[in-house]
Design a protein around this motif. Structure first.
Motif, PDB file in Angstrom:
ATOM      1  N   SER A 110     -50.759  11.021 -80.086  1.00 37.15           N
ATOM      2  CA  SER A 110     -50.060  12.262 -79.760  1.00 37.15           C
ATOM      3  C   SER A 110     -49.823  12.478 -78.274  1.00 37.15           C
ATOM      4  N   ARG A 111     -50.313  11.603 -77.408  1.00 39.15           N
ATOM      5  CA  ARG A 111     -50.111  11.835 -75.982  1.00 39.15           C
ATOM      6  C   ARG A 111     -48.639  11.841 -75.619  1.00 39.15           C
ATOM      7  N   SER A 112     -48.259  12.804 -74.805  1.00 35.47           N
ATOM      8  CA  SER A 112     -46.862  12.937 -74.399  1.00 35.47           C
ATOM      9  C   SER A 112     -46.699  12.483 -72.962  1.00 35.47           C
ATOM     10  N   THR A 113     -45.525  11.965 -72.646  1.00 45.54           N
ATOM     11  CA  THR A 113     -45.251  11.572 -71.263  1.00 45.54           C
ATOM     12  C   THR A 113     -43.984  12.241 -70.736  1.00 45.54           C
ATOM     13  N   SER A 114     -43.528  13.300 -71.397  1.00 44.01           N
ATOM     14  CA  SER A 114     -42.366  14.006 -70.884  1.00 44.01           C
ATOM     15  C   SER A 114     -42.751  14.785 -69.644  1.00 44.01           C
ATOM     16  N   ASN A 115     -41.766  15.067 -68.784  1.00 41.18           N
ATOM     17  CA  ASN A 115     -42.052  15.765 -67.548  1.00 41.18           C
ATOM     18  C   ASN A 115     -40.912  16.708 -67.251  1.00 41.18           C
ATOM     19  N   GLU A 116     -41.247  17.948 -66.870  1.00 38.95           N
ATOM     20  CA  GLU A 116     -40.213  18.956 -66.682  1.00 38.95           C
ATOM     21  C   GLU A 116     -39.339  18.682 -65.474  1.00 38.95           C
ATOM     22  N   SER A 117     -39.744  17.777 -64.577  1.00 39.28           N
ATOM     23  CA  SER A 117     -38.911  17.453 -63.421  1.00 39.28           C
ATOM     24  C   SER A 117     -37.770  16.512 -63.774  1.00 39.28           C
ATOM     25  N   GLY A 118     -37.744  16.024 -65.021  1.00 40.99           N
ATOM     26  CA  GLY A 118     -36.677  15.141 -65.459  1.00 40.99           C
ATOM     27  C   GLY A 118     -37.001  13.681 -65.385  1.00 40.99           C
ATOM     28  N   THR A 119     -38.206  13.319 -64.909  1.00 41.86           N
ATOM     29  CA  THR A 119     -38.582  11.921 -64.739  1.00 41.86           C
ATOM     30  C   THR A 119     -39.484  11.469 -65.871  1.00 41.86           C
ATOM     31  N   ASN A 120     -39.192  10.325 -66.446  1.00 40.83           N
ATOM     32  CA  ASN A 120     -40.054   9.708 -67.446  1.00 40.83           C
ATOM     33  C   ASN A 120     -41.258   9.114 -66.721  1.00 40.83           C
ATOM     34  N   VAL A 121     -42.467   9.604 -67.027  1.00 37.06           N
ATOM     35  CA  VAL A 121     -43.646   9.252 -66.254  1.00 37.06           C
ATOM     36  C   VAL A 121     -44.661   8.519 -67.112  1.00 37.06           C
ATOM     37  N   GLN A 122     -45.634   7.905 -66.436  1.00 41.33           N
ATOM     38  CA  GLN A 122     -46.698   7.189 -67.127  1.00 41.33           C
ATOM     39  C   GLN A 122     -47.738   8.135 -67.699  1.00 41.33           C
ATOM     40  N   GLU A 123     -48.101   9.161 -66.940  1.00 35.00           N
ATOM     41  CA  GLU A 123     -49.224  10.031 -67.292  1.00 35.00           C
ATOM     42  C   GLU A 123     -48.760  11.474 -67.351  1.00 35.00           C
ATOM     43  N   ALA A 124     -48.982  12.140 -68.488  1.00 38.45           N
ATOM     44  CA  ALA A 124     -48.639  13.555 -68.602  1.00 38.45           C
ATOM     45  C   ALA A 124     -49.419  14.350 -67.570  1.00 38.45           C
ATOM     46  N   GLU A 128     -43.982  11.690 -60.900  1.00 45.22           N
ATOM     47  CA  GLU A 128     -43.722  10.513 -60.079  1.00 45.22           C
ATOM     48  C   GLU A 128     -42.433  10.702 -59.294  1.00 45.22           C
ATOM     49  N   ALA A 129     -42.346  10.022 -58.174  1.00 48.38           N
ATOM     50  CA  ALA A 129     -41.147  10.109 -57.340  1.00 48.38           C
ATOM     51  C   ALA A 129     -39.961   9.472 -58.054  1.00 48.38           C
ATOM     52  N   ASP A 130     -38.765  10.001 -57.766  1.00 50.66           N
ATOM     53  CA  ASP A 130     -37.542   9.479 -58.367  1.00 50.66           C
ATOM     54  C   ASP A 130     -36.366   9.837 -57.472  1.00 50.66           C
ATOM     55  N   VAL A 131     -35.193   9.296 -57.800  1.00 55.46           N
ATOM     56  CA  VAL A 131     -33.994   9.601 -57.025  1.00 55.46           C
ATOM     57  C   VAL A 131     -33.354  10.895 -57.479  1.00 55.46           C
ATOM     58  N   VAL A 132     -33.825  11.458 -58.599  1.00 56.75           N
ATOM     59  CA  VAL A 132     -33.291  12.704 -59.151  1.00 56.75           C
ATOM     60  C   VAL A 132     -34.454  13.587 -59.573  1.00 56.75           C
ATOM     61  N   LYS A 133     -34.358  14.886 -59.298  1.00 57.13           N
ATOM     62  CA  LYS A 133     -35.324  15.866 -59.775  1.00 57.13           C
ATOM     63  C   LYS A 133     -34.577  17.125 -60.213  1.00 57.13           C
ATOM     64  N   ARG A 601     -29.414   7.724 -63.914  1.00 55.90           N
ATOM     65  CA  ARG A 601     -30.444   8.528 -64.567  1.00 55.90           C
ATOM     66  C   ARG A 601     -29.793   9.456 -65.592  1.00 55.90           C
ATOM     67  N   LEU A 602     -30.537   9.752 -66.642  1.00 57.96           N
ATOM     68  CA  LEU A 602     -30.117  10.713 -67.660  1.00 57.96           C
ATOM     69  C   LEU A 602     -31.206  11.770 -67.740  1.00 57.96           C
ATOM     70  N   VAL A 603     -30.875  12.984 -67.279  1.00 53.30           N
ATOM     71  CA  VAL A 603     -31.881  14.012 -67.044  1.00 53.30           C
ATOM     72  C   VAL A 603     -31.705  15.156 -68.031  1.00 53.30           C
ATOM     73  N   PRO A 604     -32.684  15.410 -68.899  1.00 58.33           N
ATOM     74  CA  PRO A 604     -32.611  16.569 -69.806  1.00 58.33           C
ATOM     75  C   PRO A 604     -32.719  17.871 -69.018  1.00 58.33           C
ATOM     76  N   LEU A 605     -31.899  18.838 -69.356  1.00 59.44           N
ATOM     77  CA  LEU A 605     -31.896  20.122 -68.678  1.00 59.44           C
ATOM     78  C   LEU A 605     -32.418  21.217 -69.595  1.00 59.44           C
ATOM     79  N   ALA A 606     -32.840  22.344 -69.008  1.00 60.08           N
ATOM     80  CA  ALA A 606     -33.370  23.454 -69.791  1.00 60.08           C
ATOM     81  C   ALA A 606     -32.331  24.016 -70.746  1.00 60.08           C
ATOM     82  N   SER A 607     -31.061  23.868 -70.406  1.00 57.56           N
ATOM     83  CA  SER A 607     -29.983  24.378 -71.249  1.00 57.56           C
ATOM     84  C   SER A 607     -29.768  23.554 -72.508  1.00 57.56           C
ATOM     85  N   GLY A 608     -30.406  22.390 -72.582  1.00 53.30           N
ATOM     86  CA  GLY A 608     -30.171  21.488 -73.707  1.00 53.30           C
ATOM     87  C   GLY A 608     -29.168  20.404 -73.379  1.00 53.30           C
ATOM     88  N   LYS A 609     -28.463  20.547 -72.263  1.00 53.93           N
ATOM     89  CA  LYS A 609     -27.525  19.516 -71.843  1.00 53.93           C
ATOM     90  C   LYS A 609     -28.283  18.364 -71.196  1.00 53.93           C
TER      91      LYS A 609
END
Length: 623
Positions: A110-124, A128-133, A601-609
């Motif tokens: 059940s461990r999740s690795t999603s991150n609200e900054s838009g970056t796919n990370v190793q550890e919930a 992690e740093a990225d070119v997009v936030k 990068r493909l970044v999920p947004l709060a709006s669902g877009k």
């Protein structure tokens, strides 16, 4: 039967649970400080024994570097008596993871690795740093030395501002990339830039309280290469590597040339100062002498420094260092682990490999553990495992247990293993293990969950191993699956599904092109491949080398991942994988070309877009 990799304690005693960065007075900036390297009024922290110690003063610290370096220098420079092509940390940076009923009842994925900054990370919980936030309706991206801010709340992304960042300059004066990657915290972006020669890092803090008019509040250039950047709450942590100093070595010439060159080169090493070995700002070391731990083992010569600060006070830096050069580190929510390696002499046969851990000269890999609290890093324990640790994805910590996947070395059998370790006083001691994974094969990917490890190895086929870690003292192999090809990146899709991005291959191990494989791990004793999507011959899966090019949209049951083809004339697509009833359908959308493919990068947004970020544009991606 003796174990193939046993843990050998490096440090004993309880007095070491103390911060290396504790306030023991101002450190001495250079090796020739005016006080002659005398220790401060309060003695420096002494770790438990000579395996990991702190010097009594700056002179002693410098002497420890010089003594080790003299053993490594010869008539041709670094590498002793033979001319080598030495891979320093800067080169690596520029060159650029039983019954079926028992398994069902005890193992959770059940461990999740999603991150609200838009970056796919190793550890919930560890960004992690990225070119997009992204933060709410604000999206930031880096492009050609500029920080661009967008409003993504409307029908189309709208550019709010463009902020030019100061160039990063190395010791040679070459201008590098001022905006490589960033983290975003409390309305401030911290941007990490790298000089062209890979030897300096620029840390720029930008205030975005008004995103239409950002303000650069601090720019600090540090001599040292940033190999990892993590965000814990409001604390930014940067791992800096300083390898072997660049010295003006003499080459042999004429009669007695080797003798003269050796003597001349050894004199250069003796003349080095701490500014040659430690990370510096404006020529002065940023880490105090008493905050550098010195390992006794024969490890890669150099310094690895953990630098931390709160972007609200970007000039208040806290540093802790170990006198060895290592690119392999792992962060959990409350621990920092450093895997040390042997001196890296020899020819490099890959210029764009991910950092690889070479075990020590005795076939072992030392591990150093630090507890994290605010900006402080406190040394807590050390241990040593026989075998090699490939990269950060090979380590994981949960519930007080450190789990490590190791490959073979001179002290192991020809197989891979998964070990669990616990902190016992100041020691990392082995708790349990599973051996004989992928005999004669190489670990390609590892994914950890609360009480499960999935390990993929490869030589001709792809064995996928499911290991139950619910009891750290008795980990057990509960199932395996052998299929053609291999997965280089694994991502959980809920509690019963797993997707692997990697390479398709023939039965005799010849790779053909990228593939996406969907796995069912409901019954760990019998993991199954449900479906596979094979891409064109010669394609590469972006997530195989950069997991940030992978996005999972759970509500839509959709994976968005980058696939590319070609080394010259590169084309990049977004592969839209829709999951339903245990199968995948694929739609390919061409989005970019050339070197810009790496920054898609493909970044999920709060709006669902979903925001699609390419080399020149930010648009909304049509699902």
């Amino acid at each position: 039967m003796p174990t193939a990799q046993r843990v050998r304690n490096l440090v004993t005693g309880a007095t070491v649970v103390t911060s290396l960065a504790a306030a023991v007075g101002v450190g001495y900036a250079l090796g020739n400080d005016p006080d002659g390297g005398r220790p401060p009024a309060s003695p420096p922290i002494v770790l438990a024994n000579a395996d990991l110690t702190v010097a009594a003063g700056c002179d002693e610290l410098l002497a420890s570097y010089v003594d080790r370096a003299l053993e490594a220098v010869g008539p041709y420079g670094w590498g002793g008596d033979v001319m080598y092509d030495v891979m320093t940390s800067e080169d690596a940076g520029a060159a650029a993871a039983p019954s079926s009923e028992a398994a069902r009842s005890t193992v959770s994925t059940s461990r999740s690795t999603s991150n609200e900054s838009g970056t796919n990370v190793q550890e919930a919980g560890v960004d992690e740093a990225d070119v997009v936030k992204v933060a709410g309706s604000l999206l930031l991206r880096l492009r050609d030395g500029e920080l661009l801010a967008y409003d993504v709340s409307g029908d189309e992304p709208r550019l709010l501002s463009s902020t030019r960042l100061e160039d990063a300059r190395g010791s040679s004066g070459w201008v590098g990339d001022p905006g490589g990657e960033m983290v975003l915290v409390d309305g401030r972006a911290v941007v990490l830039g790298t000089s062209t020669d890979g030897m300096s890092t620029t840390i720029t803090t930008v205030d975005l309280a008004d995103p239409t008019s950002p303000a650069v509040v601090d720019t600090t250039e540090v001599r040292g290469r940033a190999s990892a950047v993590r965000l814990h709450g409001d604390v930014v942590r940067v791992v800096l590597q300083n390898g072997l100093p660049e010295l003006d070595f003499t080459a042999p010439d004429g009669t007695l040339g080797q003798l003269r060159a050796r003597l001349s080169n050894r004199a250069l090493v003796r003349d080095t100062t701490l500014a040659d070995w430690l990370p510096t700002v404006d020529g002065a070391p940023v880490v105090d002498c008493e905050d550098v731990a010195i390992p006794d083992d024969d490890l890669a010569l150099g310094t690895t420094t953990l630098l931390a600060f709160d972007p609200a006070e970007p000039t208040a830096l806290t540093t802790t260092a170990v006198a060895t050069d290592s690119a392999i580190s792992y962060f959990s929510t409350d621990r920092f682990y450093l895997a040390a390696s042997a001196p890296q002499w020899g020819w490099v046969d890959c210029m764009n490999c991910r950092p690889t851990g070479f075990p020590g000269t005795d076939g072992t890999t030392p591990l150093f553990a630090f507890g994290l609290d605010g900006t402080e890093a406190t040394y807590v324990a050390s241990g040593e495992v026989e075998g090699s640790i490939a990269d950060r994805w090979s380590m994981d910590a949960v519930g007080g247990s450190l789990r490590v996947a190791v490959g073979p070395s001179s002290e192991t059998g020809n197989f891979n293993s998964v070990l669990t370790l616990r902190e016992e006083g100041s020691d990392l001691v082995e708790d349990g293990r599973v051996d004989q994974l992928g005999v004669g094969e190489e670990i390609k990917s590892v994914r950890w969950f609360d009480d499960l490890a999935i390990v993929v190895t490869f030589r001709q086929t792809d064995p996928l191993y499911a290991i139950d870690l619910s009891d750290p003292t008795a980990p057990r192999l509960v199932g395996e699956l052998k299929i053609p090809g291999f997965s280089e990146y694994l991502h959980p899709l809920g509690e019963q599904r797993l997707i692997g991005m990697g390479q398709d291959a023939t039965l005799d191990g010849v790779t053909r092109g990228a593939q996406a494989a969907l796995f069912d791990v409901t019954d760990l004793a019998d993991p199954r491949q449900l479906d596979v999507v094979r891409y064109d011959e010669g394609t590469q899966a972006g997530a195989a080398t950069d997991p940030r090019q992978f996005t999972w949209l759970p509500e839509q049951r959709t994976v968005l991942t980058v696939v590319s083809q070609g080394w010259t004339g590169t084309t990049g697509w977004v592969s839209v994988l829709s999951l339903a009833d245990g199968s995948m359908s694929n739609r390919m959308v061409e989005v970019e070309h050339g070197t810009d493919v790496a920054d898609v990068r493909l970044v999920p947004l709060a709006s669902g877009k979903v925001a699609l970020v390419t080399g020149e544009d930010v648009t909304f991606f049509a699902l």
